[in-house]
Design a protein around this motif. Structure first.
Motif: not given
Length: 96
Positions: A9-10, A36-39, A42-43, A68-72
């Motif tokens: 994780s970042v 995947v927390y980096g997806a 704001p990470l 379903g919570r990933c950045a676009e």
């Protein structure tokens, strides 16, 4: 062309910076395990320099309640997509 795999994780490791510095213009980065927390915002902003080349593994997102919570701009792939990325690239580099 290389596939870089990041499993940290970042939020807890700076190894992602090494991975980004090592990436070529046609390389891909796949976030796996805790990576995947980096997806998620704001990470995900740590990966703004590689638009269209940032992937996250669906199974790892699901196991952490992040599906379903990933950045676009994050491209979500399943295991089959992971295999396709490895076939598309010359080699893989793991960042742990």
């Amino acid at each position: 062309m290389q596939l870089h795999l990041l499993n940290r994780s970042v939020a807890s490791s700076h190894v992602y910076q090494d991975a980004l510095r090592a990436m070529g213009d046609d390389d891909y980065l796949l976030l796996i395990e805790d990576g995947v927390y980096g997806a998620v915002a704001p990470l995900h902003e740590h990966f703004a320099s590689i638009p269209g080349r940032l992937y996250a593994l669906r199974e790892d997102l699901a196991s952490r309640g992040l599906e379903g919570r990933c950045a676009e701009q994050v491209i979500v792939v399943d295991m089959e997509g992971f295999v396709q990325l490895t076939e598309k690239t010359e080699r893989s580099v793991s960042w742990f």
